[in-house]
Design a protein around this motif. Sequence first.
Motif, short mmCIF file in Angstrom:
data_model
loop_
_atom_site.label_atom_id
_atom_site.label_comp_id
_atom_site.label_asym_id
_atom_site.label_seq_id
_atom_site.Cartn_x
_atom_site.Cartn_y
_atom_site.Cartn_z
N UNK A 75 0.83 -1.19 0.00
CA UNK A 75 0.00 0.00 0.00
C UNK A 75 0.87 1.25 0.00
N UNK A 76 1.97 1.21 0.78
CA UNK A 76 2.90 2.34 0.79
C UNK A 76 3.55 2.54 -0.58
N UNK A 77 3.87 1.44 -1.26
CA UNK A 77 4.47 1.55 -2.59
C UNK A 77 3.53 2.25 -3.55
N UNK A 78 2.24 1.88 -3.48
CA UNK A 78 1.27 2.51 -4.38
C UNK A 78 1.08 3.99 -4.06
N UNK A 79 0.98 4.32 -2.76
CA UNK A 79 0.75 5.71 -2.37
C UNK A 79 1.97 6.59 -2.61
N UNK A 80 3.13 6.11 -2.17
CA UNK A 80 4.36 6.90 -2.36
C UNK A 80 4.69 6.99 -3.85
N UNK A 81 4.44 5.90 -4.60
CA UNK A 81 4.65 5.95 -6.04
C UNK A 81 3.79 7.01 -6.69
N UNK A 234 1.28 -2.66 -19.82
CA UNK A 234 0.58 -3.43 -18.79
C UNK A 234 0.97 -2.94 -17.40
N UNK A 235 2.22 -2.50 -17.23
CA UNK A 235 2.62 -1.94 -15.94
C UNK A 235 1.88 -0.65 -15.64
N UNK A 236 1.77 0.22 -16.64
CA UNK A 236 1.02 1.47 -16.48
C UNK A 236 -0.44 1.18 -16.18
N UNK A 237 -1.02 0.23 -16.90
CA UNK A 237 -2.44 -0.08 -16.73
C UNK A 237 -2.74 -0.70 -15.36
N UNK A 238 -1.78 -1.42 -14.80
CA UNK A 238 -1.99 -1.99 -13.47
C UNK A 238 -2.25 -0.90 -12.45
N UNK A 239 -1.50 0.19 -12.55
CA UNK A 239 -1.74 1.31 -11.64
C UNK A 239 -2.92 2.15 -12.10
N UNK A 240 -3.12 2.24 -13.41
CA UNK A 240 -4.23 3.04 -13.95
C UNK A 240 -5.58 2.50 -13.47
N UNK A 377 5.28 5.10 -13.12
CA UNK A 377 3.94 4.48 -13.00
C UNK A 377 4.02 2.98 -13.22
N UNK A 378 4.74 2.56 -14.25
CA UNK A 378 4.74 1.13 -14.55
C UNK A 378 5.49 0.32 -13.50
N UNK A 379 6.57 0.84 -12.95
CA UNK A 379 7.29 0.10 -11.91
C UNK A 379 6.47 0.00 -10.63
N UNK A 380 5.94 1.13 -10.17
CA UNK A 380 5.15 1.10 -8.93
C UNK A 380 3.85 0.35 -9.14
N UNK A 381 3.24 0.48 -10.32
CA UNK A 381 1.99 -0.23 -10.60
C UNK A 381 2.17 -1.73 -10.62
N UNK A 382 3.21 -2.20 -11.28
CA UNK A 382 3.45 -3.64 -11.34
C UNK A 382 3.82 -4.21 -9.98
N UNK A 383 4.51 -3.41 -9.15
CA UNK A 383 4.93 -3.89 -7.84
C UNK A 383 3.76 -4.02 -6.88
N UNK A 384 3.02 -2.93 -6.69
CA UNK A 384 1.88 -3.00 -5.77
C UNK A 384 0.75 -3.84 -6.35
N UNK A 385 0.65 -3.87 -7.69
CA UNK A 385 -0.38 -4.68 -8.32
C UNK A 385 -0.15 -6.16 -8.14
N UNK A 386 1.11 -6.58 -8.05
CA UNK A 386 1.40 -7.99 -7.82
C UNK A 386 0.68 -8.49 -6.59
N UNK A 387 0.70 -7.70 -5.52
CA UNK A 387 0.08 -8.12 -4.26
C UNK A 387 -1.42 -7.87 -4.26
N UNK A 388 -1.83 -6.62 -4.46
CA UNK A 388 -3.22 -6.23 -4.25
C UNK A 388 -4.15 -6.62 -5.40
#
Length: 432
Positions: A75-81, A234-240, A377-388
């Motif tokens: 959650x911190x990765x997504x918010x701080x990202x 796909x990384x961008x879309x995970x966060x999008x 966006x793509x790095x933080x999206x793919x990282x937090x998206x993996x979990x959530x």
Amino acid sequence: MGTSILSMPWGIKQAGFTFGIILIFLMGLLTLYCCYRVLTSRKTISDIDTSTWEFPDVCKFYFGSFGQWSSLLFSMISLVGAMIVYWVLMSNFLFNTGIFIYDFVHNINMTDDVPSTNGSEKVICPYPEIPKTDDLIVGPSNSSAGQTAFAEWWSKTKTVPFYLVVLILPLLNFKSASFFARFNVLGTISVVYLVILVTLKAARLGFHLEFHWFDTKADNFFVPEFRVLFPQLTGVLTLAFFIHNCIITLLKSNKNQENNVRDLSIAYLLVCLTYLYVGVLIFASFPSPPLSKDCIEPNFLDNFPSGDIMAVIARVFLLFQMTTVYPLLGYLVRVQLLGQLFGKTYPSVFHVLILNILVVGAGVAMAQLYPNIGGIIRYSGATCGLAFVFVYPSLIHIIALYRQEQLRWHSVLLHGLLIVAGLANLIAQFIT
């Protein structure tokens, strides 16, 4: 829907026009299904009152302290990202606004210094590696001593990110974020304005498309319909499409709870169509030739000169909106992190100030060293998206079915593939 909308044309360029459109639909469906699993996760626990629970509480129930702390981490990765992306964009918008004011006062046309189209509707290529044609203008750079001094004090990466600290850091130390929450409506207005801007630009520029399924050296102006760089989209879309960590909170206040799934599906459909509309129109109308489609920037507003009035209005408006949203994101970081560590959301001014300095420092560092919002966006999206998005919703559903003795092989296969897809999405960000 957030800042990812600015990166949609770039994402489509990285994936290829046709494959990019397909990916937006597919990622929308995948993230919607996983979000549905998050929304219904509390119902899998029948012997405990979960009416006040959030998704991290469900993770803690199923995975113990590991679930609690890992969900906090992601959650911190997504918010701080998101806060880092905001800082890079605010620096960008403030810089371009300053350039517009300076150029207007001194009657300077900075489009003469970069490749641009020859016409009333200027489109620029800020970082060109493109062939020259008769329609392409690349003028000489005649900088005066005054312009040189201004450039030293007004640099997108060296000075402007620091100027923002003076404005933003004090706003992060408020105990309550209720004042900034009043400006949430600006988000809707900004999206509507961007849609209008994109529509008018596309109408004036027209469509410039050629279809090539394979990358050929012969055509330097267009990109193929499929590119191996598609994981960047796909990384961008995970966060999008990421709303999974707070979807339960958002729909708690829904008067008719039985309509939650319908409302969630409608929301995802509207967001998906908006992303498609902006991404497709900007990509299709980007004037190739004379400019190459590879000139499309991670922030498509960068492809319009500082003096473009519609782009100026968009930048000023988005700068103000992000200035009000950034403290809200900082408040969420404070509540989640300090609440878990100290049991209080505001332990002391010292604790809050140190946390805010660290978060702002990360934004300043990225604005200086890696001001690429598409990459962030793509790095933080793919990282937090993996979990959530992929792992937790799928595992919780499998465990719940197993405990109810309703687990079937096709459910294990489907949700196992979702987990593999999330892991592959993350790994692919580092190799493309």
